[in-house]
Motif scaffolding. Structure first.
Motif, PDB file in Angstrom:
ATOM      1  N   VAL A  27     -23.265 -13.759 -28.835  1.00  0.00           N
ATOM      2  CA  VAL A  27     -24.020 -14.478 -29.607  1.00  0.00           C
ATOM      3  C   VAL A  27     -23.394 -15.515 -30.847  1.00  0.00           C
ATOM      4  N   ARG A  86     -21.089 -20.398 -32.874  1.00  0.00           N
ATOM      5  CA  ARG A  86     -20.576 -20.823 -34.404  1.00  0.00           C
ATOM      6  C   ARG A  86     -19.007 -20.989 -34.360  1.00  0.00           C
ATOM      7  N   LYS A  99     -20.173 -28.802 -30.992  1.00  0.00           N
ATOM      8  CA  LYS A  99     -20.547 -29.712 -31.911  1.00  0.00           C
ATOM      9  C   LYS A  99     -21.094 -30.903 -31.624  1.00  0.00           C
ATOM     10  N   ARG A 121     -30.414 -14.436 -23.411  1.00  0.00           N
ATOM     11  CA  ARG A 121     -30.466 -15.902 -23.029  1.00  0.00           C
ATOM     12  C   ARG A 121     -31.097 -16.727 -23.998  1.00  0.00           C
ATOM     13  N   GLU A 122     -32.387 -16.549 -24.717  1.00  0.00           N
ATOM     14  CA  GLU A 122     -33.016 -17.161 -25.919  1.00  0.00           C
ATOM     15  C   GLU A 122     -32.216 -17.119 -27.204  1.00  0.00           C
ATOM     16  N   VAL A 123     -31.928 -15.892 -27.391  1.00  0.00           N
ATOM     17  CA  VAL A 123     -31.010 -15.936 -28.837  1.00  0.00           C
ATOM     18  C   VAL A 123     -29.593 -16.764 -28.618  1.00  0.00           C
ATOM     19  N   PHE A 126     -30.498 -20.554 -28.800  1.00  0.00           N
ATOM     20  CA  PHE A 126     -31.254 -20.823 -30.091  1.00  0.00           C
ATOM     21  C   PHE A 126     -29.993 -21.099 -31.173  1.00  0.00           C
ATOM     22  N   ARG A 127     -29.109 -20.075 -30.728  1.00  0.00           N
ATOM     23  CA  ARG A 127     -27.515 -20.396 -31.703  1.00  0.00           C
ATOM     24  C   ARG A 127     -27.043 -21.793 -31.261  1.00  0.00           C
ATOM     25  N   ARG A 174     -28.595 -24.349 -30.061  1.00  0.00           N
ATOM     26  CA  ARG A 174     -29.101 -25.409 -30.707  1.00  0.00           C
ATOM     27  C   ARG A 174     -28.880 -25.350 -32.271  1.00  0.00           C
ATOM     28  N   GLN A 175     -28.629 -24.527 -33.282  1.00  0.00           N
ATOM     29  CA  GLN A 175     -28.345 -24.328 -34.569  1.00  0.00           C
ATOM     30  C   GLN A 175     -27.314 -25.233 -34.742  1.00  0.00           C
ATOM     31  N   PRO A 225     -27.960 -29.569 -32.825  1.00  0.00           N
ATOM     32  CA  PRO A 225     -29.369 -29.613 -32.587  1.00  0.00           C
ATOM     33  C   PRO A 225     -29.823 -30.939 -31.897  1.00  0.00           C
ATOM     34  N   ARG A 226     -28.852 -31.955 -31.582  1.00  0.00           N
ATOM     35  CA  ARG A 226     -29.306 -33.068 -30.931  1.00  0.00           C
ATOM     36  C   ARG A 226     -28.883 -32.785 -29.539  1.00  0.00           C
ATOM     37  N   ALA A 278     -29.057 -31.538 -25.367  1.00  0.00           N
ATOM     38  CA  ALA A 278     -29.742 -31.012 -24.513  1.00  0.00           C
ATOM     39  C   ALA A 278     -28.867 -29.759 -23.943  1.00  0.00           C
ATOM     40  N   VAL A 279     -29.826 -28.736 -24.221  1.00  0.00           N
ATOM     41  CA  VAL A 279     -29.428 -27.489 -23.680  1.00  0.00           C
ATOM     42  C   VAL A 279     -29.746 -26.966 -22.317  1.00  0.00           C
ATOM     43  N   PHE A 283     -31.094 -30.578 -38.784  1.00  0.00           N
ATOM     44  CA  PHE A 283     -31.227 -28.908 -38.427  1.00  0.00           C
ATOM     45  C   PHE A 283     -32.743 -28.447 -38.890  1.00  0.00           C
ATOM     46  N   HIS A 298     -35.411 -29.825 -36.554  1.00  0.00           N
ATOM     47  CA  HIS A 298     -35.320 -29.165 -35.245  1.00  0.00           C
ATOM     48  C   HIS A 298     -35.876 -27.948 -35.485  1.00  0.00           C
ATOM     49  N   MET A 299     -35.556 -27.225 -36.618  1.00  0.00           N
ATOM     50  CA  MET A 299     -36.013 -25.959 -36.525  1.00  0.00           C
ATOM     51  C   MET A 299     -37.662 -25.941 -36.799  1.00  0.00           C
ATOM     52  N   LEU A 319     -35.572 -33.267 -19.773  1.00  0.00           N
ATOM     53  CA  LEU A 319     -34.006 -33.431 -19.857  1.00  0.00           C
ATOM     54  C   LEU A 319     -33.589 -32.867 -21.053  1.00  0.00           C
ATOM     55  N   SER A 320     -34.010 -32.415 -22.044  1.00  0.00           N
ATOM     56  CA  SER A 320     -33.316 -32.032 -23.173  1.00  0.00           C
ATOM     57  C   SER A 320     -33.182 -30.503 -23.128  1.00  0.00           C
ATOM     58  N   HIS A 337     -33.672 -11.232 -31.723  1.00  0.00           N
ATOM     59  CA  HIS A 337     -34.456 -11.969 -30.826  1.00  0.00           C
ATOM     60  C   HIS A 337     -35.748 -12.550 -31.826  1.00  0.00           C
ATOM     61  N   SER A 384     -34.677 -15.413 -33.963  1.00  0.00           N
ATOM     62  CA  SER A 384     -34.315 -16.630 -33.344  1.00  0.00           C
ATOM     63  C   SER A 384     -35.818 -17.233 -32.674  1.00  0.00           C
TER      64      SER A 384
END
Lengths: 228, 334
Positions: free
Chosen positions: A118, A122, A129, A147-149, A152-153, A155-156, A159-160, A162-163, B68, B71-72, B155-156, B184, B187
């Motif tokens: 995870v 960073r 980035k 997977r979710e964490v 999320f990381r 996206r942090q 943020p722009r 597509a994941v 950021f 988005h959050m 798509l995102s 978790h 997040s």
């Protein structure tokens, strides 16, 4: 010809992702070619050939792999055009995590895997980035929470982007990536086009083959740590 | 909150309302602003050379910060309108014959998927996962609350419909159960993460049947304990409305309680299984063959009665297992 750069740490599953997505693109009637940039050796040439995908492999050898990439990419694009590809995918390993082969106005994909931990998002830096699409592989063997964490990381950090989770073995998830690739911009030449991020700088005695360690041997662009 | 407010408010106030903003500074590794300082002042104080190393300049940094935060914010409120209905419109099977079905899935429903290996179970799941719009080989289409999903959102990759649980999944993080659940919860930006963590932990222990502590490393949990923790965590923390379960029959967890938990948490449970107890616990069974949904069976009264008989049999088997575990002999008439 559509062009896309695809980068990610070694063993993150770049080649598998390219192979899975190329199957879908071939089904859609697109001619796909690949350029693989690597350091020392690569068996991926055979994997692509076996799949019937035209491929050129470039090994950086003693050079910085990203400087090698940038010195060859325009010729690669011209090869792709001569070969009549509809889409050229340029795959390279961002070996020092400071590198990013992504180019302005060219679709940029970063491939990273859930197993890398995870904290990895960073640490990866510009390759992640500055990407437009981040593909996350190896989700089939870690827990849902991880997977979710991980996503999320990512996206942090970006943020722009597509994941998209993609399974490099079964191809599950490749459809959405395939759509991004089909939407990539047409590129005829990269002449005067800029990289999204500057390459790591280096011009010192070690670049020129020095192997001895010591203050007297390091000449040029040298950065030293503070151990006081 | 406007861009100006985000940049001009003291960081201490910002963090009180939006603790997640701390991550932005941590991730950049540029240090934390002083409590009374506003982000704009903090950014202005950074050296251009320092920013250049990150590929940024002052304007880009401020823009990234606002990005950021936005988005959050979106992420936190994304779960405000959960999906109430998922519809699957049939496409065609591997031979190209039309698949004449229209299925609706509602929260709290358990649907089993049966069919031999290679029949198309994974394809069906993949179609739901990528919210197929007639653009996959099956030609199926997925509607959310009677509408096709927004193409840009699709798509995102922002909306994840399916959370997945399978026998092959493992924990790979080097963390204790409590640290793992806290990570978790953070997040997912939940408000009271401590309470959620305790609740999930207690549920997991109950499901596992064999106790473990919150200080146990997740990688040291037994197969049953890991499965139990994954199920409890997915039920309580995952944002995905659909939970796909693949082969939990041998997981050593209380399977019925696990299902009840997911149903109570308003998940749509899709389960690929040939375990009679599980398959008959569903409200419906989708029979897959040749790449298409061949039949939709509603679990009949007779089947439910048979399930109860099978459950009795299962309990007897379980008792034998427990006896073996205690070192007893099984030399009686079964």
């Amino acid at each position: 010809m559509k062009l896309v750069t695809l980068a990610g740490p070694p063993s993150s599953g770049k080649t598998s992702v390219v192979l899975r997505v190329a199957e879908g693109l071939a089904d859609a009637g697109l001619r796909v070619g690949v350029i693989k940039f690597d350091c020392l050796s690569s068996d991926d040439q055979q994997r692509y050939e076996k799949a019937g995908i035209p491929v050129k492999t470039g090994l950086a050898g003693g050079l910085c792999p990203d400087h090698f990439f940038v010195a060859n990419i325009e010729q690669g694009v011209q090869w792709g055009r001569r070969s009549g590809f509809d889409l050229l995918m340029v795959e390279s390993a961002g070996l020092c995590n400071r590198c990013s082969p992504h180019i302005r106005e060219v679709l940029a994909v970063c491939v990273i895997d859930n197993l890398s931990g995870v904290h990895t998002p960073r640490k990866i830096g510009p390759m992640l980035k500055t990407a437009d699409v981040v593909v996350i592989t190896k989700g089939d063997i870690v827990s849902q929470a991880e997977r979710e964490v991980f996503a999320f990381r990512v996206r942090q950090v970006n943020p722009r982007a597509a994941v998209l989770p993609v399974n490099g073995l079964t191809g599950q998830g490749a459809l959405l990536l395939h759509k991004h690739l089909q939407g990539a911009a047409e590129t005829d030449s990269l002449e005067q086009v800029r990289l999204r991020f500057s390459m790591p700088a280096a011009l010192c005695s070690y670049c020129l083959g020095e192997t001895r360690i010591g203050r007297d041997c390091q000449i040029g662009n040298v950065k030293t740590m503070d151990f006081s | 909150m406007s861009e100006r407010e985000l940049l001009q408010q003291p960081v201490s106030e910002l963090l009180e309302q939006r603790p997640y903003l701390r991550d932005f500074f941590v991730a950049l590794q540029l240090g934390m602003p002083g409590p009374g300082q506003c982000p704009a002042a903090f950014f202005a104080g950074l050296q251009a050379a320092q920013l250049a190393e990150l590929g940024l300049d002052h304007a880009a940094l401020a823009a990234q910060f606002v990005d950021f935060a936005r988005h959050m914010e979106q992420f936190q409120h994304g779960g405000d309108q959960p999906v109430r209905k998922v519809t699957l419109l049939g496409g065609r099977d591997k031979q190209g014959r039309p698949e004449d079905v229209q299925l609706e899935f509602a929260p709290g429903e358990v649907v089993c998927v049966v069919g031999p290996t290679g029949s198309g179970k994974s394809r069906l799941l993949a179609d739901i996962e990528c919210m197929a719009q007639g653009d996959t080989p099956s030609g199926r289409r997925i509607l959310l609350d009677d509408r096709p999903p927004d193409e840009a959102a699709r798509l995102s990759g922002e909306q994840r419909l399916v959370a997945q649980l399978s026998q092959n999944m493992n924990f790979v993080m080097d963390l204790s159960v409590r640290e793992f659940l806290t990570l978790h919860a953070e997040s997912r930006l939940v408000d009271d993460s401590q309470a959620v963590v305790e609740q999930i932990f207690a549920t997991a222990v109950e499901l596992a049947g064999e106790p473990f502590t919150a200080e146990t490393p997740v990688t040291a949990l037994s197969g049953g304990q890991s499965r139990a923790l994954m199920i409890a965590d997915t039920a309580c923390l995952s944002a995905s409305p659909i939970v796909l379960i693949d082969e939990i029959e041998n997981a050593g967890v209380d399977r019925r309680r696990a299902l009840e938990l997911l149903v109570k948490k308003e998940k749509i449970v899709l389960m690929a299984t040939h375990d009679p107890l599980l398959a008959l616990s569903g409200d419906r069974r989708l029979v897959i063959a040749g790449g298409g949904i061949r039949q939709v069976l509603v679990t009949s009264e007779r089947e439910r009665a048979n399930r109860r008989a099978l459950e009795a049999l299962d309990r007897r088997l379980l008792a034998v297992r427990e006896a073996l575990r205690r070192g007893e002999t099984i030399d009686f008439d079964f």
